[in-house]
Design a protein around this motif. Structure first.
Motif, PDB file in Angstrom:
ATOM      1  N   TYR A 148      -1.616   9.163  -6.965  1.00 25.13           N
ATOM      2  CA  TYR A 148      -0.785   9.320  -8.155  1.00 25.13           C
ATOM      3  C   TYR A 148      -1.598   9.058  -9.423  1.00 25.13           C
ATOM      4  O   TYR A 148      -1.164   8.328 -10.322  1.00 25.13           O
ATOM      5  CB  TYR A 148       0.455   8.403  -8.079  1.00 25.13           C
ATOM      6  N   LEU A 149      -2.770   9.643  -9.472  1.00 28.40           N
ATOM      7  CA  LEU A 149      -3.633   9.498 -10.652  1.00 28.40           C
ATOM      8  C   LEU A 149      -3.097  10.434 -11.742  1.00 28.40           C
ATOM      9  O   LEU A 149      -3.702  11.432 -12.102  1.00 28.40           O
ATOM     10  CB  LEU A 149      -5.099   9.816 -10.283  1.00 28.40           C
ATOM     11  N   HIS A 150      -1.898  10.108 -12.198  1.00 32.05           N
ATOM     12  CA  HIS A 150      -1.229  10.892 -13.236  1.00 32.05           C
ATOM     13  C   HIS A 150      -1.205  10.066 -14.516  1.00 32.05           C
ATOM     14  O   HIS A 150      -1.041   8.841 -14.466  1.00 32.05           O
ATOM     15  CB  HIS A 150       0.215  11.198 -12.843  1.00 32.05           C
ATOM     16  N   THR A 151      -1.334  10.727 -15.630  1.00 26.23           N
ATOM     17  CA  THR A 151      -1.300  10.045 -16.916  1.00 26.23           C
ATOM     18  C   THR A 151      -0.747  11.011 -17.958  1.00 26.23           C
ATOM     19  O   THR A 151      -1.040  12.214 -17.875  1.00 26.23           O
ATOM     20  CB  THR A 151      -2.705   9.544 -17.324  1.00 26.23           C
ATOM     21  N   GLY A 192      -7.931   4.650 -10.093  1.00 31.59           N
ATOM     22  CA  GLY A 192      -6.630   4.346 -10.696  1.00 31.59           C
ATOM     23  C   GLY A 192      -5.861   3.411  -9.794  1.00 31.59           C
ATOM     24  O   GLY A 192      -4.753   3.711  -9.351  1.00 31.59           O
ATOM     25  N   CYS A 193      -6.440   2.242  -9.550  1.00 32.08           N
ATOM     26  CA  CYS A 193      -5.946   1.344  -8.491  1.00 32.08           C
ATOM     27  C   CYS A 193      -4.618   0.682  -8.839  1.00 32.08           C
ATOM     28  O   CYS A 193      -3.920   0.199  -7.945  1.00 32.08           O
ATOM     29  CB  CYS A 193      -6.989   0.280  -8.170  1.00 32.08           C
ATOM     30  N   GLY A 194      -4.250   0.640 -10.123  1.00 31.38           N
ATOM     31  CA  GLY A 194      -2.979   0.023 -10.506  1.00 31.38           C
ATOM     32  C   GLY A 194      -2.892  -1.416 -10.040  1.00 31.38           C
ATOM     33  O   GLY A 194      -3.838  -2.201 -10.200  1.00 31.38           O
ATOM     34  N   PRO A 252       0.849  -1.209   0.000  1.00 29.91           N
ATOM     35  CA  PRO A 252       0.000   0.000   0.000  1.00 29.91           C
ATOM     36  C   PRO A 252       0.877   1.248   0.000  1.00 29.91           C
ATOM     37  O   PRO A 252       2.035   1.214   0.403  1.00 29.91           O
ATOM     38  CB  PRO A 252      -0.760  -0.123   1.326  1.00 29.91           C
ATOM     39  N   ASN A 253       0.283   2.342  -0.437  1.00 27.62           N
ATOM     40  CA  ASN A 253       0.985   3.618  -0.410  1.00 27.62           C
ATOM     41  C   ASN A 253       1.086   4.144   1.025  1.00 27.62           C
ATOM     42  O   ASN A 253       0.132   4.044   1.817  1.00 27.62           O
ATOM     43  CB  ASN A 253       0.255   4.634  -1.279  1.00 27.62           C
ATOM     44  N   ALA A 254       2.247   4.761   1.316  1.00 20.46           N
ATOM     45  CA  ALA A 254       2.503   5.260   2.682  1.00 20.46           C
ATOM     46  C   ALA A 254       1.475   6.301   3.113  1.00 20.46           C
ATOM     47  O   ALA A 254       1.033   6.308   4.271  1.00 20.46           O
ATOM     48  CB  ALA A 254       3.905   5.856   2.745  1.00 20.46           C
ATOM     49  N   VAL A 260      -8.444   2.125 -15.768  1.00 22.19           N
ATOM     50  CA  VAL A 260      -8.717   2.041 -17.202  1.00 22.19           C
ATOM     51  C   VAL A 260      -8.112   0.770 -17.790  1.00 22.19           C
ATOM     52  O   VAL A 260      -8.555   0.293 -18.833  1.00 22.19           O
ATOM     53  CB  VAL A 260      -8.169   3.296 -17.942  1.00 22.19           C
ATOM     54  N   SER A 261      -7.128   0.208 -17.118  1.00 23.17           N
ATOM     55  CA  SER A 261      -6.408  -0.951 -17.663  1.00 23.17           C
ATOM     56  C   SER A 261      -7.107  -2.256 -17.301  1.00 23.17           C
ATOM     57  O   SER A 261      -7.259  -2.585 -16.116  1.00 23.17           O
ATOM     58  CB  SER A 261      -4.973  -0.964 -17.094  1.00 23.17           C
ATOM     59  N   SER A 262      -7.480  -3.017 -18.332  1.00 22.59           N
ATOM     60  CA  SER A 262      -8.097  -4.327 -18.072  1.00 22.59           C
ATOM     61  C   SER A 262      -7.065  -5.270 -17.455  1.00 22.59           C
ATOM     62  O   SER A 262      -7.419  -6.143 -16.651  1.00 22.59           O
ATOM     63  CB  SER A 262      -8.678  -4.917 -19.359  1.00 22.59           C
TER      64      SER A 262
HETATM   65  C1  LIG Z   1       0.720   6.323 -11.817  1.00 21.28           C
HETATM   66  S1  LIG Z   1      -0.397   4.975 -11.737  1.00 21.28           S
HETATM   67  C2  LIG Z   1      -0.832   4.905  -9.984  1.00 21.28           C
HETATM   68  C3  LIG Z   1      -1.392   3.568  -9.593  1.00 21.28           C
HETATM   69  C4  LIG Z   1      -1.730   3.375  -8.098  1.00 21.28           C
HETATM   70  N1  LIG Z   1      -2.789   4.274  -7.668  1.00 21.28           N
HETATM   71  C5  LIG Z   1      -0.514   3.529  -7.225  1.00 21.28           C
HETATM   72  O1  LIG Z   1      -0.483   4.407  -6.375  1.00 21.28           O
HETATM   73  O2  LIG Z   1       0.436   2.749  -7.403  1.00 21.28           O
HETATM   74  C6  LIG Z   1      -1.873   5.678 -12.466  1.00 21.28           C
HETATM   75  C7  LIG Z   1      -2.984   4.663 -12.635  1.00 21.28           C
HETATM   76  O3  LIG Z   1      -4.131   5.336 -13.172  1.00 21.28           O
HETATM   77  C8  LIG Z   1      -4.692   4.533 -14.182  1.00 21.28           C
HETATM   78  N2  LIG Z   1      -5.364   5.447 -15.126  1.00 21.28           N
HETATM   79  C9  LIG Z   1      -4.782   6.298 -15.983  1.00 21.28           C
HETATM   80  N3  LIG Z   1      -5.709   6.965 -16.710  1.00 21.28           N
HETATM   81  C10 LIG Z   1      -6.910   6.515 -16.277  1.00 21.28           C
HETATM   82  C11 LIG Z   1      -8.264   6.796 -16.646  1.00 21.28           C
HETATM   83  N4  LIG Z   1      -8.553   7.674 -17.634  1.00 21.28           N
HETATM   84  N5  LIG Z   1      -9.263   6.156 -16.002  1.00 21.28           N
HETATM   85  C12 LIG Z   1      -8.977   5.237 -15.026  1.00 21.28           C
HETATM   86  N6  LIG Z   1      -7.726   4.919 -14.640  1.00 21.28           N
HETATM   87  C13 LIG Z   1      -6.700   5.546 -15.260  1.00 21.28           C
HETATM   88  C14 LIG Z   1      -3.518   3.785 -14.795  1.00 21.28           C
HETATM   89  O4  LIG Z   1      -3.859   2.587 -15.445  1.00 21.28           O
HETATM   90  C15 LIG Z   1      -2.646   3.528 -13.571  1.00 21.28           C
HETATM   91  O5  LIG Z   1      -2.961   2.298 -12.958  1.00 21.28           O
END
Ligand SMILES: C[S@@+](CC[C@H](N)C(=O)[O-])C[C@H]1O[C@@H](n2cnc3c(N)ncnc32)[C@H](O)[C@@H]1O
Length: 208
Positions: A111-114, A45-47, A25-27, A67-69
């Protein structure tokens, strides 16, 4: 960029890594949530699912979306393997197009970054509205570039937590900022290397 491209891009990222068997888990999640009573949580964005598994082990019912299956299917399999299948609903959503139904006591976005287009303010505002009264929105963003980050752009700008909160434009009669700061921590990279990084941490509580 279309939804298919986002699916392809993030499936490529997740698929390039071996499936985690015990994701951590994240700190900032553990420090912020340890003292909260369990309820319904949403992980945006559970990764690889370290946060969802940690929450479920502590009694939370978790909706985990990505978003990732590849990420979603791996998490569903991992939850079942750990006997947490009843507590974790892993769902595929492109948050640009759909948001899970339900009301939550905690919405976590770590970290919901893309690199692809994503209107985070709209997603996070929707999340704030999906909270039950008393519930919290926890947003944790990068505040610095780790040496192993995919984005080494020297001009990258990391908006601070107050700025993120401002973009959500939430009514202060209903939502209160509980925490907005930029703590540092020692992070571990994919190869086991460590570095000091900054997080931007925002906690907004729904009061009404
Ligand atoms: C930088 S990772 C962070 C993952 C996780 N939350 C963590 O802390 O390790 C960003 C996550 O957001 C998801 N993501 C990116 N764009 C998205 C979107 N449009 N809708 C849903 N999830 C998305 C990615 O697949 C990825 O798993």
């Amino acid at each position: 960029m279309s939804s298919t491209d986002a699916l392809t891009f993030w499936n490529g990222v997740h698929g390039a890594r071996p499936a985690a068997t015990a994701p951590r888990p994240n700190a900032r999640l553990t420090e912020s949530v340890t003292d909260l009573p369990p309820g319904d949580a949403l992980d945006l964005g559970c990764g690889s699912g370290g946060d969802a598994l940690w929450l479920a082990r502590r009694g939370w019912r978790v909706t985990a979306v990505d978003v990732s299956s590849v990420a979603v299917e791996r998490l569903a399999a991992l939850a079942a393997a750990h006997g947490l299948g009843e507590r974790i609903g892993a769902r595929r959503h492109d948050l640009r197009e759909s948001f899970p139904d339900g009301r939550f006591d905690l919405v976590s976005a770590h970290y919901l970054h893309t690199p692809l287009e994503l209107d985070r303010a709209t997603v996070l505002r929707t999340a704030a509205h999906a909270l039950r009264p008393g519930g919290r929105l926890l947003v944790v963003d990068h505040g610095s570039t780790a040496p192993w980050s995919w984005n080494q752009d020297p001009d990258v700008r990391y908006p601070g937590p107050e700025e993120i909160a401002g973009r959500l434009a939430l009514d202060p009669a209903t939502w209160t900022v509980e925490r907005a700061d930029s703590p540092r921590r020692t992070a571990t990279g994919p190869g086991g290397e460590t570095a000091e990084v900054t997080d931007h941490v925002l906690i907004i509580r729904r009061t009404g």
